[in-house]
Design an enzyme around this catalytic site. Structure first.
Site, PDB file in Angstrom:
ATOM      1  N   THR A  33     -14.459  16.009 -39.172  1.00  0.00           N
ATOM      2  CA  THR A  33     -15.166  16.811 -38.168  1.00  0.00           C
ATOM      3  C   THR A  33     -16.137  15.902 -37.421  1.00  0.00           C
ATOM      4  O   THR A  33     -16.804  15.063 -38.033  1.00  0.00           O
ATOM      5  CB  THR A  33     -15.916  17.988 -38.822  1.00  0.00           C
ATOM      6  OG1 THR A  33     -14.948  18.819 -39.461  1.00  0.00           O
ATOM      7  CG2 THR A  33     -16.660  18.829 -37.789  1.00  0.00           C
ATOM      8  N   PHE A  57     -19.458  15.663 -35.188  1.00  0.00           N
ATOM      9  CA  PHE A  57     -20.697  16.384 -34.903  1.00  0.00           C
ATOM     10  C   PHE A  57     -21.425  15.686 -33.762  1.00  0.00           C
ATOM     11  O   PHE A  57     -21.346  14.460 -33.645  1.00  0.00           O
ATOM     12  CB  PHE A  57     -21.624  16.368 -36.124  1.00  0.00           C
ATOM     13  CG  PHE A  57     -21.062  17.127 -37.309  1.00  0.00           C
ATOM     14  CD1 PHE A  57     -21.470  18.435 -37.572  1.00  0.00           C
ATOM     15  CD2 PHE A  57     -20.130  16.550 -38.160  1.00  0.00           C
ATOM     16  CE1 PHE A  57     -20.967  19.144 -38.647  1.00  0.00           C
ATOM     17  CE2 PHE A  57     -19.615  17.253 -39.238  1.00  0.00           C
ATOM     18  CZ  PHE A  57     -20.038  18.555 -39.489  1.00  0.00           C
TER      19      PHE A  57
END
Ligand code: PEP
Ligand code: MN
Length: 642
Positions: free
Chosen positions: A543, A545
């Site tokens: 992921t 960010f």
């Protein structure tokens, strides 16, 4: 004249050039733009431009053709954005100023402030010295009125504006208002313009009742020439032969002034029409025409108003106006400004402060540590990302329930920074966050970090696989562990709003039969046991960010990545033309994604991440070209990507 400086001009050459010009009688303003830095030099004196051109560090000299110089777009290409603490005026936002025509009592202004703020106004208005046509009409409460206005602004976290009518009031107003208002009747009161300009404070200049656009801009020039930098123009209707309305709102002045000047322009449909039910349509028209904001008169009981009752909106009408403006603003590529929901600790709603922050300041935990906002419960993946990014700093994680709360916390100064997931390598973009980044133009992306997503099965200490009957987690995490969960088909899968929250939940329950899926650190945070690590189906699960900060911290010196968003004209090859500009500037495209534009069905914004080459000149030039080729270009941030 405009003096374009060499990007590599030495500080001493700059000082020498400034001195050379001031000695010759010029006033010099330095304007740092995205692509170039210029000196704007104005004065009564004439000079042979070649004399300036030969000074070291000067690239070229361009005369300003308009009689207004400091106000002109020729001098400054980018929109002026006026900073009133938590609220900014200009650029991609629509600012609504609302309040009563006149402050009538403390309770009336408090009541009005609360209701206009609840409907979405961000600046509070209220006249204390009323320029009335009749000497027998209510003249305002004077200083007492300013005192009530300021108190209401402080209570509801709103900057305030009030009209000044005489030069000798400058010091009095300084104590009470955030924005001086110069009314239509005083637009050419040059002594007043000079006195207010000399304060250097933000000022809103209304268009005179019979003023041409040029006279209006010349009046703004007076303010700027005498020291003001932050001038907002306000179109409030002009005298025409028409008698049905109080004045005639000159809507076309808005796009005209936006083209001629870099200053923000707002519209006042209340004084322009003088009729309550004409205010809403004219407000929408002004926004559609490109106004940067509105000034609206609202009264809790207009029938009892001591001035301008017939044009003052009832609270429900104002609420409807705000909803309609909200719906319209994306059509013109803007967002309605709002006051952050999260209030600064200790009250006041004062907003962000610049670094360095000290203990007890906004964004501080009170122990000198920065607060950094993330979404989710303690132990969430976002918190891990935050720890990774800020590993060199001393900070306290600040858990927020919703993504939007992260934005609000940073905007309101409750957190120094925020961190949000923006895309996952398996699930794709986090669309909610892409949309929020657009809705908060006063926040910028200043960094990024990537995290490998490793899910664990977590249980109450003492739990065994055999005893488990139910598993809680975020639906995406459950889906990502599909293969593993299929092997345990009897487990009941229960969706939960977030992964770490599901661990907190089983910890609360203390039920040995209930397990959760989250990262192993969450087990540690809640004193739970990791039953099995690495249960995700695809181990290559990452992921990305991004880190958010206020625009005051948006400069990242060694930036190598830019996130941009724009829409394109509806014509063949429009996106191709944009891509071509990037290709020719050697900007390596890392991501391109389209998202629907809220309020414009079947039209799309393009989100683009590009790598910026080490020499940033090509990037700056490409941005200028892109600006001309696309619509609504916004730089979400330039930052260092790893
Ligand atoms: C006002 O805004 O209170 C006012 C008197 O407006 P104008 O100067 O536009 O008449
Ligand atoms: Mn009024």
């Amino acid at each position: 004249m405009i003096i374009v400086l060499d990007r590599a001009i030495r500080d001493d050459d700059k000082d020498r050039l400034r001195r050379f010009l001031t000695d010759k009688g010029f006033q010099v303003r330095e304007i740092v733009g995205e692509e170039e830095t210029i000196f704007g030099a104005v004065g009564l004196v004439g000079i042979d431009l070649r004399e300036v051109e030969i000074q070291p560090g000067v690239v070229r000299v361009i005369p300003i053709s308009k009689p207004y110089k400091l106000a002109s777009r020729e001098l400054k290409k980018n929109d002026t954005v006026i900073d009133l603490g938590p609220i900014k005026i200009g650029g991609p936002r629509i600012v609504v100023i609302a309040g009563p025509c006149a402050v009538e009592s403390e309770s009336q202004v408090m009541e009005t402030a609360e209701l206009v703020r609840n409907s979405g106004a961000v600046i509070l208005r209220g006249g204390a010295f009323k320029p009335r046509t009749s000497p027998y009409a209510f003249q305002g409460l004077g200083e007492e009125g300013l005192r009530y206005l300021k108190a209401a602004g402080e209570r509801f976290g709103m900057p305030v504006i009030s009209e000044i009518v005489a030069p000798h009031q400058v010091d009095l107003f300084r104590d009470y208002v955030d924005l001086y208002q110069i009314g239509a009747r005083n637009m050419q009161n040059f002594e007043l313009l000079k006195a207010v300009g000399a304060t250097g404070s933000p000022v809103m200049l209304k268009r005179g009742q019979s003023a041409t656009i040029e006279e209006w801009l010349m009046a703004a020039e007076y303010l700027l020439a005498h020291g003001a930098e932050n001038v907002v123009l306000c179109e409030r209707g002009i005298r025409t032969f028409e008698t049905y309305t109080r004045n005639t709102l000159d809507i076309s002045s808005i796009p005209i002034v936006k083209k001629l000047s870099h200053l923000p322009v707002i519209a006042d449909p209340s004084h322009a029409t003088g009729i309550r039910d004409k205010v809403l349509p004219m407000a929408l028209a002004a926004v559609a025409a490109g106004a940067d904001g509105l000034m609206i008169e609202v009264h809790p009981r207009p029938d009892e108003a001591l001035s301008d009752g017939p044009q003052s909106l009832f609270p429900v009408q104002f609420e409807k106006l705000m909803r309609d403006i909200e719906a319209l603003s994306p059509v013109v590529g803007k967002e309605v400004s709002r006051i952050p929901h999260v209030r600064t600790k200790g009250g006041g709603g004062a907003g962000r402060t610049n670094k360095p922050r000290r203990a007890g300041e906004p964004g501080e935990a009170g122990d000198g540590r920065m607060l950094i906002a993330f979404q989710g419960a303690r132990g969430a993946y976002s918190e891990m990302a935050l720890r990774r990014y800020f590993h060199n700093e001393s900070f306290t994680p600040f858990a927020c329930r919703h993504f939007r709360d992260v934005f609000e916390a940073v905007l309101g100064g409750d957190a120094a920074y925020g961190i949000i997931p923006i895309e996952n390598s398996l699930a794709g973009s986090v669309h909610e966050n892409y949309d929020l980044v657009l809705r908060y133009p006063d926040l910028k992306i200043i960094g990024e970090t990537k995290l490998r997503v490793e899910h664990s099965l977590i249980g109450v200490p003492g739990a065994t696989f055999e005893g488990i009957t139910a598993v809680y987690s975020h639906p995406q995490a459950l889906a990502q562990c599909d293969d593993y969960l299929r092997e345990h088909a009897t487990w009941e899968l229960t969706p939960f709003y977030d992964t770490a929250g599901s661990v907190a939940h089983i910890a609360d329950e203390g039920n040995l039969a209930h397990a959760a899926i989250a990262n192993a650190q969450a087990a540690e945070v809640y004193g739970m046991a990791v039953l099995k690590e690495g249960i995700e189906t695809n181990p290559r699960n990452y992921t990305r960010f991004v880190v958010l900060a206020g625009t005051d911290e948006a400069e990242v010196p060694d930036a190598n990545m830019a996130s941009l968003v724009f829409s394109t004209p509806d014509q063949p090859g429009a996106l191709f033309a944009a891509m071509k500009i990037m290709a020719e500037a050697s900007l390596n495209l890392k991501k391109l994604e389209s998202r629907p534009i809220a309020g414009r069905p079947w039209q799309y914004m393009f989100y683009v991440d590009v790598e910026i080459p080490t020499s940033q000149e090509g990037y700056a030039a490409a941005l200028t070209m892109l600006e001309a080729a696309v619509e609504d270009l916004r730089v979400l941030g330039t930052y260092r990507a790893n």
